[in-house]
Write an enzyme that holds these catalytic residues in place. Structure first.
Site, PDB file in Angstrom:
ATOM      1  N   CYS A   2       0.638  -1.192  -0.064  1.00 40.45           N
ATOM      2  CA  CYS A   2      -0.098   0.083   0.051  1.00 40.45           C
ATOM      3  C   CYS A   2       1.091   1.237   0.007  1.00 40.45           C
ATOM      4  O   CYS A   2       2.057   1.211   0.664  1.00 40.45           O
ATOM      5  CB  CYS A   2      -0.830  -0.008   1.162  1.00 40.45           C
ATOM      6  SG  CYS A   2      -1.811  -1.465   1.357  1.00 40.45           S
ATOM      7  N   ARG A  27       4.799   0.047  -6.296  1.00 38.26           N
ATOM      8  CA  ARG A  27       4.938  -0.976  -5.018  1.00 38.26           C
ATOM      9  C   ARG A  27       3.953  -1.834  -5.259  1.00 38.26           C
ATOM     10  O   ARG A  27       4.118  -2.927  -4.371  1.00 38.26           O
ATOM     11  CB  ARG A  27       4.554   0.039  -3.973  1.00 38.26           C
ATOM     12  CG  ARG A  27       5.519   1.216  -3.438  1.00 38.26           C
ATOM     13  CD  ARG A  27       5.198   2.136  -2.707  1.00 38.26           C
ATOM     14  NE  ARG A  27       4.970   1.513  -1.347  1.00 38.26           N
ATOM     15  CZ  ARG A  27       5.827   1.344  -0.412  1.00 38.26           C
ATOM     16  NH1 ARG A  27       7.030   2.076  -0.533  1.00 38.26           N
ATOM     17  NH2 ARG A  27       5.375   1.068   0.913  1.00 38.26           N
ATOM     18  N   TRP A  77      -3.469  -2.482  -1.198  1.00 41.54           N
ATOM     19  CA  TRP A  77      -3.017  -3.540  -1.624  1.00 41.54           C
ATOM     20  C   TRP A  77      -3.579  -4.639  -0.600  1.00 41.54           C
ATOM     21  O   TRP A  77      -3.233  -4.851   0.571  1.00 41.54           O
ATOM     22  CB  TRP A  77      -1.416  -4.118  -1.420  1.00 41.54           C
ATOM     23  CG  TRP A  77      -0.835  -5.205  -2.231  1.00 41.54           C
ATOM     24  CD1 TRP A  77      -0.528  -5.421  -3.503  1.00 41.54           C
ATOM     25  CD2 TRP A  77      -0.608  -6.411  -1.617  1.00 41.54           C
ATOM     26  NE1 TRP A  77      -0.134  -6.516  -3.778  1.00 41.54           N
ATOM     27  CE2 TRP A  77       0.214  -7.200  -2.435  1.00 41.54           C
ATOM     28  CE3 TRP A  77      -0.411  -6.978  -0.146  1.00 41.54           C
ATOM     29  CZ2 TRP A  77       0.497  -8.593  -2.397  1.00 41.54           C
ATOM     30  CZ3 TRP A  77       0.087  -8.118  -0.159  1.00 41.54           C
ATOM     31  CH2 TRP A  77       0.556  -8.927  -1.022  1.00 41.54           C
ATOM     32  N   ASN A 106      -1.546   1.982   5.987  1.00 42.81           N
ATOM     33  CA  ASN A 106      -0.910   0.992   5.645  1.00 42.81           C
ATOM     34  C   ASN A 106      -0.637   0.066   6.872  1.00 42.81           C
ATOM     35  O   ASN A 106      -0.333   0.577   7.837  1.00 42.81           O
ATOM     36  CB  ASN A 106       0.490   1.217   5.028  1.00 42.81           C
ATOM     37  CG  ASN A 106       0.321   2.028   3.694  1.00 42.81           C
ATOM     38  OD1 ASN A 106      -0.581   2.091   3.248  1.00 42.81           O
ATOM     39  ND2 ASN A 106       1.470   2.702   3.109  1.00 42.81           N
ATOM     40  N   GLY A 107      -0.456  -1.184   6.798  1.00 46.17           N
ATOM     41  CA  GLY A 107      -0.327  -2.009   8.045  1.00 46.17           C
ATOM     42  C   GLY A 107      -1.516  -2.817   8.092  1.00 46.17           C
ATOM     43  O   GLY A 107      -2.375  -2.937   7.390  1.00 46.17           O
ATOM     44  N   GLU A 487      17.936 -17.365  -8.217  1.00 43.09           N
ATOM     45  CA  GLU A 487      17.621 -15.861  -8.686  1.00 43.09           C
ATOM     46  C   GLU A 487      17.048 -15.729 -10.177  1.00 43.09           C
ATOM     47  O   GLU A 487      16.044 -15.354 -10.420  1.00 43.09           O
ATOM     48  CB  GLU A 487      18.856 -15.105  -8.286  1.00 43.09           C
ATOM     49  CG  GLU A 487      18.507 -13.579  -8.908  1.00 43.09           C
ATOM     50  CD  GLU A 487      17.534 -12.967  -8.022  1.00 43.09           C
ATOM     51  OE1 GLU A 487      16.948 -13.504  -7.125  1.00 43.09           O
ATOM     52  OE2 GLU A 487      17.203 -11.757  -8.306  1.00 43.09           O
ATOM     53  N   LYS A 491      13.484 -14.742 -10.939  1.00 44.63           N
ATOM     54  CA  LYS A 491      13.020 -13.513 -11.677  1.00 44.63           C
ATOM     55  C   LYS A 491      12.304 -13.713 -12.892  1.00 44.63           C
ATOM     56  O   LYS A 491      11.213 -13.166 -13.268  1.00 44.63           O
ATOM     57  CB  LYS A 491      14.413 -12.903 -12.674  1.00 44.63           C
ATOM     58  CG  LYS A 491      15.285 -12.438 -11.657  1.00 44.63           C
ATOM     59  CD  LYS A 491      14.943 -10.739 -11.267  1.00 44.63           C
ATOM     60  CE  LYS A 491      14.125 -10.789 -10.099  1.00 44.63           C
ATOM     61  NZ  LYS A 491      14.816 -10.674  -8.884  1.00 44.63           N
ATOM     62  N   GLU A 494       8.357 -14.386 -11.711  1.00 46.70           N
ATOM     63  CA  GLU A 494       7.830 -13.317 -11.120  1.00 46.70           C
ATOM     64  C   GLU A 494       7.237 -12.296 -12.048  1.00 46.70           C
ATOM     65  O   GLU A 494       6.184 -11.651 -11.924  1.00 46.70           O
ATOM     66  CB  GLU A 494       8.347 -12.575  -9.950  1.00 46.70           C
ATOM     67  CG  GLU A 494       9.819 -11.925 -10.425  1.00 46.70           C
ATOM     68  CD  GLU A 494      10.605 -11.273  -9.349  1.00 46.70           C
ATOM     69  OE1 GLU A 494       9.808 -10.841  -8.179  1.00 46.70           O
ATOM     70  OE2 GLU A 494      11.614 -11.215  -9.247  1.00 46.70           O
ATOM     71  N   HIS A 510      18.299 -35.912  -8.335  1.00 49.60           N
ATOM     72  CA  HIS A 510      17.591 -36.729  -7.054  1.00 49.60           C
ATOM     73  C   HIS A 510      16.141 -36.345  -7.221  1.00 49.60           C
ATOM     74  O   HIS A 510      15.425 -36.231  -6.413  1.00 49.60           O
ATOM     75  CB  HIS A 510      18.267 -36.025  -5.847  1.00 49.60           C
ATOM     76  CG  HIS A 510      19.759 -36.212  -5.807  1.00 49.60           C
ATOM     77  ND1 HIS A 510      20.121 -37.592  -5.069  1.00 49.60           N
ATOM     78  CD2 HIS A 510      20.836 -35.628  -6.003  1.00 49.60           C
ATOM     79  CE1 HIS A 510      21.534 -37.479  -5.238  1.00 49.60           C
ATOM     80  NE2 HIS A 510      21.822 -36.199  -5.748  1.00 49.60           N
ATOM     81  N   LYS A 612       6.042  -4.268  -4.044  1.00 46.70           N
ATOM     82  CA  LYS A 612       7.570  -3.962  -4.058  1.00 46.70           C
ATOM     83  C   LYS A 612       8.100  -4.306  -2.709  1.00 46.70           C
ATOM     84  O   LYS A 612       9.075  -4.880  -2.635  1.00 46.70           O
ATOM     85  CB  LYS A 612       7.964  -2.559  -4.457  1.00 46.70           C
ATOM     86  CG  LYS A 612       9.368  -2.120  -4.602  1.00 46.70           C
ATOM     87  CD  LYS A 612      10.111  -2.855  -5.515  1.00 46.70           C
ATOM     88  CE  LYS A 612      11.709  -2.571  -5.309  1.00 46.70           C
ATOM     89  NZ  LYS A 612      12.409  -3.669  -5.911  1.00 46.70           N
TER      90      LYS A 612
HETATM   91  C1  F6R Z   1      12.143 -10.307  -6.377  1.00 51.21           C
HETATM   92  C2  F6R Z   1      12.068  -9.569  -5.085  1.00 51.21           C
HETATM   93  C3  F6R Z   1      11.699 -10.022  -3.654  1.00 51.21           C
HETATM   94  C4  F6R Z   1      12.541  -9.128  -2.685  1.00 51.21           C
HETATM   95  C5  F6R Z   1      11.991  -9.545  -1.293  1.00 51.21           C
HETATM   96  C6  F6R Z   1      12.659  -8.951  -0.267  1.00 51.21           C
HETATM   97  O1  F6R Z   1      12.605  -9.703  -7.303  1.00 51.21           O
HETATM   98  O2  F6R Z   1      12.048  -8.247  -5.221  1.00 51.21           O
HETATM   99  O3  F6R Z   1      11.889 -11.434  -3.749  1.00 51.21           O
HETATM  100  O4  F6R Z   1      13.723  -9.489  -2.831  1.00 51.21           O
HETATM  101  O5  F6R Z   1      10.488  -9.536  -1.047  1.00 51.21           O
HETATM  102  O6  F6R Z   1      12.477  -7.523  -0.470  1.00 51.21           O
HETATM  103  P1  F6R Z   1      13.495  -6.581   0.298  1.00 51.21           P
HETATM  104  O7  F6R Z   1      15.112  -6.671  -0.133  1.00 51.21           O
HETATM  105  O8  F6R Z   1      12.954  -5.206   0.188  1.00 51.21           O
HETATM  106  O9  F6R Z   1      13.764  -6.924   1.815  1.00 51.21           O
END
Ligand code: F6R
Length: 617
Positions: A2, A27, A77, A106-107, A487, A491, A494, A510, A612
């Site tokens: 949010c 976000r 959100w 927010n929260g 990673e 990527k 997502e 395995h 985000k």
């Molecule tokens: C993937 C991504 C998430 C963040 C995770 C932690 O592209 O962005 O997996 O890495 O939510 O976020 P932070 O680094 O802000 O704690």
């Protein structure tokens, strides 16, 4: 997650609020809304994008006066209640004799159910399924002519996390905001204040700002402010200069923030390294942790905690720490660590890795480790964020704001900072000045190497296009490059919604090998290092089962080219020491994910279901 924007000043609030909401779009959100006071309270909210809200306002402003100079705005959100018009914020205290209070939040209000019953007993009826509406009613119930006092009183009854902004028709010159566990900052302009959950909504207006501490309430009028605790004890916040400008958060010539941030990784890493390495003396200079140098040198165990991409960076950090600093190191999902009963012995250091510094699980894991006696360090990008404030010390990434929802440059920054940290400790333990000088020269050269790797973008797009219809991909790597495989898979998942599995290449045998069918894309990180021969054997295994190879290899490696068929692809990266390779090998995988999403017509900067920063559990 949010987003909050609020304005009080002398200019029309509406355009400022809408522009702020757009800056917070990255976000992630599912609905948007705002309220402006112009004698009366005017509220507009809708499920969907900010654009939908704008269209709605275009209609409504023909007959309604949204042109006040005080207002609040929100992107939601969903947590409590589905995304819908009625669950969107702002919420009001619409008891029959309400005061025209509007609140955004927010929260999560954890005790909202108890409060709701109490309010219902006092005649309140609710229009939404949200915990936020309960808070709006509570403020209304406690209102007795002074909004600040009502907010303070309400917050004393609340458990959970909140960043809120509240306005009241009966006090058209007052904006009250407060925070506990959810970010909120106040931009200080001339006869105006702009409040936001993220500085990107503030920088267009002012570069002076202060961050609210937990349990702090700020009462803002057009030309003054006052901050107190929820118990009304005055406190003085520290106004500071915001560390980035508008240009850094603009798209420029790029189509998406994700691409911009991938392409700008060389500059980001140069900024990250600036002033931190002295190659001649063989020294790493990390002011933020200097006072804890002795604790670091004597450390018996390091625990990294993080989530998602940050957790993958921590896995690279584990290799680096054990290679260079020779300290036993573990990595754990913050979400698991916080609910285990972790054993923290003397000499344990917990290091939280987080781009945003607001990830709820990472923050809680850090607090848990700290409470059990560990020295708490942070590797964080956002200055003044919750994780940064909770730590004993830390090192900022300094890679600039990351707007793309898929984390890219932050990953590189996180790996770079853990490399610096490991070298900082290693130099004080076992590493010679000469060794460190050479290593630092290698680190210094990494941005230039990445400049070369990002030039592979077109080749990577063409290669990705060949497999774009495939729904299952494998990402395989070993040693330092195993986290890179994880990673790469994350990527791809997502932003393109293609199913991908990342794993250590040896693990494939395995079980997952059963997935390989004719033409399945298998992405190997197969650079020249101590495990090269083993990775080559794994490539043969995939090949013999009909899988298609895409390899990230070391420049000059002809063998791997021969091993791959003519229609398979090899992306070459410069040859650098094994522990540092992840900073190069991850880049082709970032580009592959980006191109896959674009080729599939996905909105790269607004991936479905994602936020985000994940500020709730
Ligand atoms: C993937 C991504 C998430 C963040 C995770 C932690 O592209 O962005 O997996 O890495 O939510 O976020 P932070 O680094 O802000 O704690």
């Amino acid at each position: 997650m949010c987003g909050i924007v609020a304005y009080i000043g002398t200019k029309p609030a509406l355009p400022i609020l809408l522009e702020g909401l757009k800056r917070l779009e990255y976000r992630g959100y599912d609905s948007a809304g705002l309220a402006v006071i112009n004698e009366k309270l005017h509220v507009a909210k809708t499920v969907g994008r900010v654009r939908v809200l704008e269209d709605m306002l275009e209609q409504r402003t023909r007959t309604e006066h949204f042109d006040g100079t005080l207002g609040i705005a929100h992107t939601r959100w969903a947590t409590h209640g589905e995304p819908s018009d009625r669950n969107a914020h702002p919420h009001s205290d619409n008891k029959t004799n309400g005061h025209g209070i509007a609140l955004i939040h927010n929260g999560i209000i954890e005790n909202y159910a108890v409060l709701k019953t109490w309010l219902q007993d006092r005649g309140h009826t609710f229009n939404s399924d949200t915990d936020t509406e309960v808070l709006a009613h509570l403020v209304g119930e406690l209102y007795d002519g002074d909004l600040e006092t009502a907010v303070q009183s309400a917050l004393r009854e609340v458990t959970g996390a909140y960043a809120i902004a509240v306005i009241c028709e009966q006090e058209p010159g007052v904006l009250v905001v407060a925070r506990k566990g959810s970010p909120l900052m106040v931009g200080v302009g001339k006869d105006e204040y702009i409040v936001a959950s993220d500085s990107s909504a503030i920088v267009a207006h002012t570069t002076q700002a202060f961050t609210l501490d937990d349990y702090t309430v700020a009462k803002l009028t057009r030309d003054s402010f006052r901050t107190t605790t929820v118990d009304n004890v005055p406190i003085t916040p520290q106004i500071r200069e915001l560390e980035f400008d508008l240009e850094q958060i603009s798209l420029g010539a790029y189509e998406h923030y994700m691409l911009k941030e991938i392409m700008e990784q060389p500059q980001a890493l140069r900024l990250c390294l600036k002033g931190r390495i002295d190659t001649r003396a063989g020294q790493v200079v990390l002011g933020g942790i200097a006072q804890f140098a002795r604790d670091l040198v004597k450390a018996r165990r390091i625990i990294f905690v993080g989530q998602g991409t940050a957790m993958h960076a921590a896995l690279v950090g584990e290799y680096l720490m054990e290679d260079l600093a020779k300290i036993p190191t573990e990595v754990e999902f913050a979400s698991e660590f916080r609910y285990r009963n972790p054993i923290i012995e003397e000499g344990t250091i917990i290091i939280a890795i987080s781009q945003s510094g607001e990830t709820a699980d990472t923050l809680a894991a850090l607090q848990e480790g700290k409470q059990r006696g560990a020295l708490a360090l942070g590797v964080v990008n956002v200055v003044g964020s919750s994780v940064a404030r909770e730590t004993d010390a830390g090192v900022y990434l300094r890679v600039g704001p990351e707007i793309g929802v898929a984390s890219t440059k932050a990953f590189l920054g996180q790996v770079m900072v853990t490399a610096l940290l490991a070298t900082f400790i290693g130099r004080r333990r076992f590493l010679s000045a000469d060794y460190v000088s050479n290593l630092l020269r290698e680190l210094e050269a990494i941005p230039d190497h990445i400049d070369k790797v990002v030039k592979l973008s077109d080749q990577i797009r063409e290669a990705t296009a060949k497999y774009i219809e495939r729904e299952n991909w494998l990402f395989l790597g070993r040693g330092h490059n195993y986290p890179v495989a994880l990673e790469g898979a994350l990527k791809l998942k997502e932003i393109s919604y293609i199913h991908a599995e990342g794993m250590p290449a040896a693990e494939m045998k395995h079980g997952p090998i059963a997935l390989i069918d004719d033409g399945m894309p298998a992405v190997f990180v197969a650079t020249k290092n101590s495990q090269y021969e083993k990775v080559i054997s794994n490539i043969e295994e995939v090949r013999s089962r009909g899988g298609h190879i895409i390899a990230v290899a070391t420049e000059g490696d002809k063998h791997i080219r021969k091993l791959c068929q003519a229609d398979e692809d090899v992306f070459y990266v410069p040859d650098i020491p094994e522990p540092l390779q992840p900073m190069l090998t991850v880049v082709p995988l970032q580009l592959m994910a980006y191109h896959a999403a674009v080729l599939r017509g996905k909105d790269v900067d607004k991936p479905r279901n994602l936020a985000k920063s994940v500020t709730v559990e």
